[in-house]
Motif scaffolding. Structure first.
Motif, PDB file in Angstrom:
ATOM      1  N   GLU A   6       3.218   9.064  -2.360  1.00  0.00           N
ATOM      2  CA  GLU A   6       2.546   8.307  -3.425  1.00  0.00           C
ATOM      3  C   GLU A   6       2.235   6.877  -2.979  1.00  0.00           C
ATOM      4  N   VAL A   7       3.211   6.238  -2.360  1.00  0.00           N
ATOM      5  CA  VAL A   7       3.008   4.860  -1.898  1.00  0.00           C
ATOM      6  C   VAL A   7       1.910   4.810  -0.841  1.00  0.00           C
ATOM      7  N   SER A   8       1.948   5.748   0.106  1.00  0.00           N
ATOM      8  CA  SER A   8       0.932   5.783   1.164  1.00  0.00           C
ATOM      9  C   SER A   8      -0.458   5.999   0.583  1.00  0.00           C
ATOM     10  N   ARG A   9      -0.552   6.865  -0.425  1.00  0.00           N
ATOM     11  CA  ARG A   9      -1.851   7.127  -1.051  1.00  0.00           C
ATOM     12  C   ARG A   9      -2.391   5.880  -1.742  1.00  0.00           C
ATOM     13  N   GLU A  10      -1.538   5.197  -2.491  1.00  0.00           N
ATOM     14  CA  GLU A  10      -1.993   4.005  -3.209  1.00  0.00           C
ATOM     15  C   GLU A  10      -2.424   2.907  -2.241  1.00  0.00           C
ATOM     16  N   MET A  11      -1.712   2.784  -1.131  1.00  0.00           N
ATOM     17  CA  MET A  11      -2.107   1.793  -0.120  1.00  0.00           C
ATOM     18  C   MET A  11      -3.460   2.147   0.483  1.00  0.00           C
ATOM     19  N   ALA A  12      -3.669   3.435   0.730  1.00  0.00           N
ATOM     20  CA  ALA A  12      -4.946   3.867   1.301  1.00  0.00           C
ATOM     21  C   ALA A  12      -6.093   3.614   0.328  1.00  0.00           C
ATOM     22  N   LEU A  13      -5.903   3.974  -0.925  1.00  0.00           N
ATOM     23  CA  LEU A  13      -6.968   3.780  -1.913  1.00  0.00           C
ATOM     24  C   LEU A  13      -7.292   2.301  -2.082  1.00  0.00           C
ATOM     25  N   ALA A  14      -6.251   1.467  -2.125  1.00  0.00           N
ATOM     26  CA  ALA A  14      -6.482   0.025  -2.249  1.00  0.00           C
ATOM     27  C   ALA A  14      -7.234  -0.501  -1.029  1.00  0.00           C
ATOM     28  N   GLY A  15      -6.895   0.033   0.140  1.00  0.00           N
ATOM     29  CA  GLY A  15      -7.565  -0.411   1.362  1.00  0.00           C
ATOM     30  C   GLY A  15      -9.034  -0.046   1.383  1.00  0.00           C
ATOM     31  N   TRP A  16      -9.366   1.169   0.945  1.00  0.00           N
ATOM     32  CA  TRP A  16     -10.773   1.578   0.963  1.00  0.00           C
ATOM     33  C   TRP A  16     -11.576   0.921  -0.158  1.00  0.00           C
ATOM     34  N   GLU A  17     -10.902   0.557  -1.242  1.00  0.00           N
ATOM     35  CA  GLU A  17     -11.581  -0.251  -2.265  1.00  0.00           C
ATOM     36  C   GLU A  17     -11.961  -1.608  -1.684  1.00  0.00           C
ATOM     37  N   MET A  18     -11.062  -2.170  -0.887  1.00  0.00           N
ATOM     38  CA  MET A  18     -11.360  -3.450  -0.240  1.00  0.00           C
ATOM     39  C   MET A  18     -12.458  -3.287   0.809  1.00  0.00           C
ATOM     40  N   ALA A  19     -12.454  -2.153   1.514  1.00  0.00           N
ATOM     41  CA  ALA A  19     -13.499  -1.899   2.513  1.00  0.00           C
ATOM     42  C   ALA A  19     -14.873  -1.882   1.858  1.00  0.00           C
ATOM     43  N   LEU A  20     -14.948  -1.309   0.660  1.00  0.00           N
ATOM     44  CA  LEU A  20     -16.216  -1.264  -0.074  1.00  0.00           C
ATOM     45  C   LEU A  20     -16.600  -2.650  -0.579  1.00  0.00           C
ATOM     46  N   SER A  21     -15.620  -3.366  -1.122  1.00  0.00           N
ATOM     47  CA  SER A  21     -15.884  -4.703  -1.649  1.00  0.00           C
ATOM     48  C   SER A  21     -16.381  -5.644  -0.551  1.00  0.00           C
ATOM     49  N   LEU A  22     -15.725  -5.596   0.604  1.00  0.00           N
ATOM     50  CA  LEU A  22     -16.131  -6.458   1.716  1.00  0.00           C
ATOM     51  C   LEU A  22     -17.500  -6.059   2.259  1.00  0.00           C
ATOM     52  N   ALA A  23     -17.779  -4.756   2.249  1.00  0.00           N
ATOM     53  CA  ALA A  23     -19.087  -4.299   2.724  1.00  0.00           C
ATOM     54  C   ALA A  23     -20.203  -4.805   1.819  1.00  0.00           C
ATOM     55  N   LYS A  24     -19.944  -4.839   0.524  1.00  0.00           N
ATOM     56  CA  LYS A  24     -20.942  -5.350  -0.416  1.00  0.00           C
ATOM     57  C   LYS A  24     -21.143  -6.856  -0.231  1.00  0.00           C
ATOM     58  N   GLU A  25     -20.054  -7.547   0.125  1.00  0.00           N
ATOM     59  CA  GLU A  25     -20.124  -9.002   0.282  1.00  0.00           C
ATOM     60  C   GLU A  25     -20.689  -9.412   1.642  1.00  0.00           C
ATOM     61  N   LYS A  26     -20.219  -8.753   2.715  1.00  0.00           N
ATOM     62  CA  LYS A  26     -20.554  -9.195   4.067  1.00  0.00           C
ATOM     63  C   LYS A  26     -21.357  -8.176   4.868  1.00  0.00           C
ATOM     64  N   GLY A  27     -21.516  -6.980   4.308  1.00  0.00           N
ATOM     65  CA  GLY A  27     -22.202  -5.924   5.037  1.00  0.00           C
ATOM     66  C   GLY A  27     -21.212  -4.958   5.654  1.00  0.00           C
ATOM     67  N   PRO A  28     -21.614  -3.706   5.837  1.00  0.00           N
ATOM     68  CA  PRO A  28     -20.702  -2.713   6.420  1.00  0.00           C
ATOM     69  C   PRO A  28     -20.539  -2.911   7.919  1.00  0.00           C
ATOM     70  N   ALA A  29     -19.572  -2.218   8.486  1.00  0.00           N
ATOM     71  CA  ALA A  29     -19.417  -2.219   9.943  1.00  0.00           C
ATOM     72  C   ALA A  29     -20.707  -1.691  10.569  1.00  0.00           C
ATOM     73  N   PRO A  30     -21.157  -2.260  11.686  1.00  0.00           N
ATOM     74  CA  PRO A  30     -22.440  -1.855  12.286  1.00  0.00           C
ATOM     75  C   PRO A  30     -22.577  -0.352  12.501  1.00  0.00           C
ATOM     76  N   ILE A  31     -21.483   0.312  12.849  1.00  0.00           N
ATOM     77  CA  ILE A  31     -21.571   1.744  13.139  1.00  0.00           C
ATOM     78  C   ILE A  31     -21.926   2.549  11.894  1.00  0.00           C
ATOM     79  N   MET A  32     -21.680   1.972  10.717  1.00  0.00           N
ATOM     80  CA  MET A  32     -22.002   2.679   9.476  1.00  0.00           C
ATOM     81  C   MET A  32     -23.518   2.793   9.272  1.00  0.00           C
ATOM     82  N   SER A  33     -24.253   1.845   9.821  1.00  0.00           N
ATOM     83  CA  SER A  33     -25.716   1.869   9.695  1.00  0.00           C
ATOM     84  C   SER A  33     -26.383   2.583  10.863  1.00  0.00           C
TER      85      SER A  33
END
Length: 297
Positions: A6-33
């Motif tokens: 459960e703890v590992s899952r919540e950490m992962a979900l929080a991390g990918w939420e941040m990955a999306l938020s940062l991508a919207k703010e600064k752009g995704p990692a180049p390999i994503m495009s």
């Protein structure tokens, strides 16, 4: 085990939420495009791509390969489908989220010897053999677990691991690595690994007299659980005492030194020996001479 997952899952979900938020703010990692050409191997390994209409030679952006066709992200999508759908559309700021290093690596470096979460401390008091510039053998350094230091600071300053009297005894919940069975070590790593997309490591500690058949079963069970890797530690002074050593193991091990005149000198592993102008523990001096690195560190 369930709590670990459960703890590992919540950490992962929080991390990918941040990955999306940062991508919207600064752009995704180049390999994503970046666009990739669909190959026959891709379709064999991911038959769902063919079901979605992809054919050999088609082009597909990295964000889709990552969010929609990664086995790991497919698991994340089961818990947070809307999040992964947005990642497929926008792309993530980074390609990998989590990695768990061994307790002895990350905890001593960053967290005052706290557990990394998937294994208890090696011991609440033990020795770590380190290389010191100018020293001819490794130096024995005393190490204490974070929980012991915290307990001494907050509850009982006289607490000692292994103490039997009430004034120094630790509570029963002070568990060290050898208080967890190898099977339990494997199960905890398997639970955490479900939500770790990069590397993960923990050590299953086994007794010195552990039977070979049982030792082999650890790896078979790890394979059954789908572990990325399995690490075991067995104190074996005949081969190598290890980087981390328990005081009791050193006290229980006798090292024999044969002098030039044929005299044999015996010493416990934790005893200090004055040799060649330096003090060495018997265990470290024995290892250095036997393995040929004495004076070469």
């Amino acid at each position: 085990v369930h709590f670990t997952e459960e703890v590992s899952r919540e950490m992962a979900l929080a991390g990918w939420e941040m990955a999306l938020s940062l991508a919207k703010e600064k752009g995704p990692a180049p390999i994503m495009s970046q666009e990739f050409t669909v190959t026959g191997e891709m379709l064999r390994k991911r038959p769902e791509m063919e079901s979605d209409g992809y054919q050999v030679g088609d082009r597909i952006p990295g964000r889709l390969l990552h969010a929609k066709y990664s086995r790991y992200m497919q698991r994340v999508a089961e818990a947070a489908p809307e999040l992964v759908a947005e990642l497929a559309e926008t792309g993530a700021r980074f390609t990998h989220h989590s990695s768990i290093a061994p307790t002895g690596t990350i905890s001593l470096s960053l967290a005052n010897n706290a557990s990394n979460g998937i294994e208890p401390s090696f011991a609440h008091r033990y020795s770590r053999n380190v290389i010191r510039e100018g020293k001819k053998s490794k130096e024995k350094i005393d190490v204490y677990s974070f929980e012991l230091l915290a307990y001494r600071e907050l509850v009982n300053p006289n607490a000692q691991p292994g103490a039997t009297n009430d004034a120094q005894r630790l509570p029963d919940y002070f568990i060290a690595s050898d208080g967890v069975t190898p099977k339990e070590h494997v199960e905890v790593q398997a639970a955490a690994q479900k939500w770790v997309d990069s590397s993960i490591s923990k050590t299953a500690n086994v007794p010195t007299d552990f039977a070979y058949a049982k030792f082999k079963d650890i790896y078979l069970y790890a394979h059954e659980q789908g572990l990325k890797g399995c690490t075991t530690f067995r104190f074996n002074p005949e081969a190598f005492q290890g980087v981390l050593v328990k005081e009791q193991d050193l006290k229980n091990t006798i090292y024999k030194f044969t002098l030039e005149d044929g005299t044999v000198v015996e010493a416990r592993g934790d005893e200090e020996i004055d040799y060649d102008g330096e003090l060495h523990t018997a265990a470290n001096l024995f290892d250095a001479i036997r393995d040929g690195y004495y004076g070469r560190l």
